[in-house]
Design a protein around this motif. Structure first.
Motif, PDB file in Angstrom:
ATOM      1  N   LEU A 139       0.822  -1.212   0.000  1.00  0.00           N
ATOM      2  CA  LEU A 139       0.000   0.000   0.000  1.00  0.00           C
ATOM      3  C   LEU A 139       0.854   1.259   0.000  1.00  0.00           C
ATOM      4  O   LEU A 139       0.345   2.358  -0.231  1.00  0.00           O
ATOM      5  N   ASP A 140       2.165   1.100   0.242  1.00  0.00           N
ATOM      6  CA  ASP A 140       3.077   2.243   0.169  1.00  0.00           C
ATOM      7  C   ASP A 140       3.005   2.934  -1.190  1.00  0.00           C
ATOM      8  O   ASP A 140       3.166   4.158  -1.291  1.00  0.00           O
ATOM      9  N   ARG A 141       2.767   2.149  -2.226  1.00  0.00           N
ATOM     10  CA  ARG A 141       2.763   2.700  -3.585  1.00  0.00           C
ATOM     11  C   ARG A 141       1.347   2.784  -4.176  1.00  0.00           C
ATOM     12  O   ARG A 141       1.189   2.982  -5.379  1.00  0.00           O
ATOM     13  N   ALA A 142       0.352   2.631  -3.341  1.00  0.00           N
ATOM     14  CA  ALA A 142      -1.039   2.726  -3.803  1.00  0.00           C
ATOM     15  C   ALA A 142      -1.656   4.062  -3.382  1.00  0.00           C
ATOM     16  O   ALA A 142      -1.227   4.681  -2.405  1.00  0.00           O
ATOM     17  N   ARG A 143      -2.645   4.488  -4.131  1.00  0.00           N
ATOM     18  CA  ARG A 143      -3.398   5.682  -3.754  1.00  0.00           C
ATOM     19  C   ARG A 143      -4.425   5.270  -2.707  1.00  0.00           C
ATOM     20  O   ARG A 143      -5.277   4.408  -2.953  1.00  0.00           O
ATOM     21  N   LEU A 144      -4.371   5.886  -1.538  1.00  0.00           N
ATOM     22  CA  LEU A 144      -5.282   5.552  -0.445  1.00  0.00           C
ATOM     23  C   LEU A 144      -6.406   6.582  -0.373  1.00  0.00           C
ATOM     24  O   LEU A 144      -6.152   7.788  -0.266  1.00  0.00           O
ATOM     25  N   LEU A 145      -7.623   6.096  -0.442  1.00  0.00           N
ATOM     26  CA  LEU A 145      -8.792   6.964  -0.348  1.00  0.00           C
ATOM     27  C   LEU A 145      -9.136   7.158   1.125  1.00  0.00           C
ATOM     28  O   LEU A 145      -9.145   6.195   1.896  1.00  0.00           O
ATOM     29  N   ARG A 146      -9.462   8.375   1.502  1.00  0.00           N
ATOM     30  CA  ARG A 146      -9.631   8.694   2.926  1.00  0.00           C
ATOM     31  C   ARG A 146     -11.050   9.167   3.239  1.00  0.00           C
ATOM     32  O   ARG A 146     -11.702   9.795   2.411  1.00  0.00           O
ATOM     33  N   HIS A 147     -11.489   8.837   4.467  1.00  0.00           N
ATOM     34  CA  HIS A 147     -12.769   9.294   4.998  1.00  0.00           C
ATOM     35  C   HIS A 147     -12.518   9.810   6.410  1.00  0.00           C
ATOM     36  O   HIS A 147     -11.764   9.189   7.175  1.00  0.00           O
ATOM     37  N   PRO A 148     -13.130  10.925   6.821  1.00  0.00           N
ATOM     38  CA  PRO A 148     -12.802  11.526   8.128  1.00  0.00           C
ATOM     39  C   PRO A 148     -13.112  10.644   9.331  1.00  0.00           C
ATOM     40  O   PRO A 148     -12.529  10.840  10.405  1.00  0.00           O
ATOM     41  N   LEU A 149     -14.012   9.661   9.191  1.00  0.00           N
ATOM     42  CA  LEU A 149     -14.370   8.818  10.333  1.00  0.00           C
ATOM     43  C   LEU A 149     -13.665   7.472  10.339  1.00  0.00           C
ATOM     44  O   LEU A 149     -13.838   6.686  11.277  1.00  0.00           O
ATOM     45  N   LEU A 150     -12.856   7.182   9.314  1.00  0.00           N
ATOM     46  CA  LEU A 150     -12.219   5.869   9.192  1.00  0.00           C
ATOM     47  C   LEU A 150     -10.707   6.022   9.237  1.00  0.00           C
ATOM     48  O   LEU A 150     -10.120   6.756   8.439  1.00  0.00           O
ATOM     49  N   SER A 151     -10.066   5.303  10.167  1.00  0.00           N
ATOM     50  CA  SER A 151      -8.636   5.486  10.435  1.00  0.00           C
ATOM     51  C   SER A 151      -7.784   4.414   9.750  1.00  0.00           C
ATOM     52  O   SER A 151      -7.841   3.227  10.118  1.00  0.00           O
ATOM     53  N   TRP A 152      -6.985   4.839   8.769  1.00  0.00           N
ATOM     54  CA  TRP A 152      -6.021   3.917   8.152  1.00  0.00           C
ATOM     55  C   TRP A 152      -4.999   3.449   9.182  1.00  0.00           C
ATOM     56  O   TRP A 152      -4.574   2.293   9.176  1.00  0.00           O
ATOM     57  N   GLN A 153      -4.560   4.332  10.058  1.00  0.00           N
ATOM     58  CA  GLN A 153      -3.531   3.977  11.025  1.00  0.00           C
ATOM     59  C   GLN A 153      -4.003   2.840  11.929  1.00  0.00           C
ATOM     60  O   GLN A 153      -3.233   1.955  12.293  1.00  0.00           O
ATOM     61  N   ARG A 154      -5.288   2.825  12.283  1.00  0.00           N
ATOM     62  CA  ARG A 154      -5.834   1.754  13.103  1.00  0.00           C
ATOM     63  C   ARG A 154      -5.736   0.412  12.375  1.00  0.00           C
ATOM     64  O   ARG A 154      -5.358  -0.602  12.961  1.00  0.00           O
ATOM     65  N   TRP A 155      -6.062   0.438  11.074  1.00  0.00           N
ATOM     66  CA  TRP A 155      -5.964  -0.812  10.326  1.00  0.00           C
ATOM     67  C   TRP A 155      -4.507  -1.221  10.117  1.00  0.00           C
ATOM     68  O   TRP A 155      -4.159  -2.401  10.200  1.00  0.00           O
ATOM     69  N   PHE A 156      -3.618  -0.256   9.847  1.00  0.00           N
ATOM     70  CA  PHE A 156      -2.188  -0.564   9.693  1.00  0.00           C
ATOM     71  C   PHE A 156      -1.676  -1.310  10.917  1.00  0.00           C
ATOM     72  O   PHE A 156      -0.954  -2.310  10.806  1.00  0.00           O
ATOM     73  N   ALA A 157      -2.039  -0.819  12.114  1.00  0.00           N
ATOM     74  CA  ALA A 157      -1.573  -1.459  13.343  1.00  0.00           C
ATOM     75  C   ALA A 157      -2.077  -2.893  13.440  1.00  0.00           C
ATOM     76  O   ALA A 157      -1.329  -3.802  13.832  1.00  0.00           O
ATOM     77  N   ALA A 158      -3.343  -3.128  13.061  1.00  0.00           N
ATOM     78  CA  ALA A 158      -3.888  -4.483  13.107  1.00  0.00           C
ATOM     79  C   ALA A 158      -3.222  -5.398  12.100  1.00  0.00           C
ATOM     80  O   ALA A 158      -3.098  -6.613  12.319  1.00  0.00           O
TER      81      ALA A 158
END
Length: 299
Positions: free
Chosen positions: A181-200
């Motif tokens: 995912l380092d080289r992918a475009r990540l779509l963001r939403h204000p209520l959803l945390s990518w960092q939380r999923w990264f940790a899991a």
């Protein structure tokens, strides 16, 4: 039926006999005491005999009045029952404010199902993500995504969500591990945390500071279908896309997140129809295999 009395006199006669006072009958019927007295006098004139003995500040039924009361009361009762059976039930209106994605992918179908057995409930649906429509009195209840605390509102949990990435099948073909995912475009939403999923997922990444940002989860899902990037999404909203094959999960890892709730001002408890719908909606969510219907009350 040539000897029927003036029908508007009968409720006045019955109320006065039941309450023992023209004044009390007037208050019960929203009339003036003189109007009640006039109607009873009209009935007595029609019958040709008194129905009450007028005493000082009191009234009492005559023998004829007692006999007539039994018949009049039975006639009024039967008319009331027949009218209630024929009367078209009053339609109740329920205004719902719902987050757009949950509204289109989950709620609309449930409202249609509910109306099959409750045709007298009229729904008005609007979309919003803030609590403004509820706080301004523009909506009776709302469906929102968030934590357990809803200050000043009652809340009933619908779904406990799991969070995971989704993308188009074509884009998923180039993703082998979460590190890709380092080289992918990540779509963001204000209520959803990518960092939380990264940790899991065991990946050390901060929350992305760049990439397309969507306030509407439905728009973000459609962007992912179009191959615009990888979206982080909750199970309830992603499920229809996954079932249709329009989106796939590139990785199996997921993590717990916030929940969907029905939220409403405290005075909603005074509306039986609204509470019936809320309880039905919570049961429907539970039957879907989702979260528990726990009620959260304001502090």
């Amino acid at each position: 039926m040539r000897d029927l009395p003036p029908l508007h006199t009968l409720p006045a006669f019955e109320a006065a006999a039941r309450l023992g006072s023209f004044q009390a009958a007037a208050e019960a019927l929203s009339l003036t005491p003189s109007a009640v007295s006039h109607r009873i006098r009209l009935l007595e004139d029609h019958l040709g005999q008194p129905l009450f003995e007028r005493r000082h500040r009191a009234i009492a039924l005559t023998a004829a009045g007692q006999r007539y009361l039994a018949v009049a009361r039975e006639a009024l009762l039967r008319l009331d029952e027949a009218s209630a059976a024929l009367r078209v039930p009053a339609r109740s209106r329920l205004r719902i404010s719902v987050a757009p994605a949950l509204g289109s992918k989950w709620l609309v179908a449930r409202v249609a199902e509910y109306q099959e057995t409750h045709p007298d409930t009229e729904f008005s649906l609007g979309t919003a993500t803030s609590l403004a429509p509820l706080l301004a009195g523009e909506a009776d209840l709302g469906l929102r995504y968030g934590e357990e605390e809803w200050p000043g509102l009652l809340a009933w949990k619908l779904f406990e969500e799991r969070l995971f990435p989704v993308c188009s099948p074509a884009l998923a073909a180039g993703l082998k591990t979460p590190a890709d995912l380092d080289r992918a475009r990540l779509l963001r939403h204000p209520l959803l945390s990518w960092q939380r999923w990264f940790a899991a997922a065991g990946v050390t990444h901060p929350e992305p500071a760049e990439g397309p940002r969507y306030e509407d989860a439905l728009l973000m899902l459609e962007a992912a279908v179009a191959g615009h990037g990888v979206a982080l999404m909750v199970d309830t909203l992603a499920a229809p896309y996954l079932a249709e094959g329009r989106l796939v999960r590139p990785f199996p890892q997921d993590c717990p997140d916030r929940s969907f709730y029905v939220v409403a001002p405290p005075n909603i408890e005074e509306r039986r129809g609204a509470m019936d719908f809320i309880r039905w909606l919570v049961r429907s969510a539970r039957n879907d295999g989702a979260g528990a219907g726990t009620e959260v009350r304001p502090e």
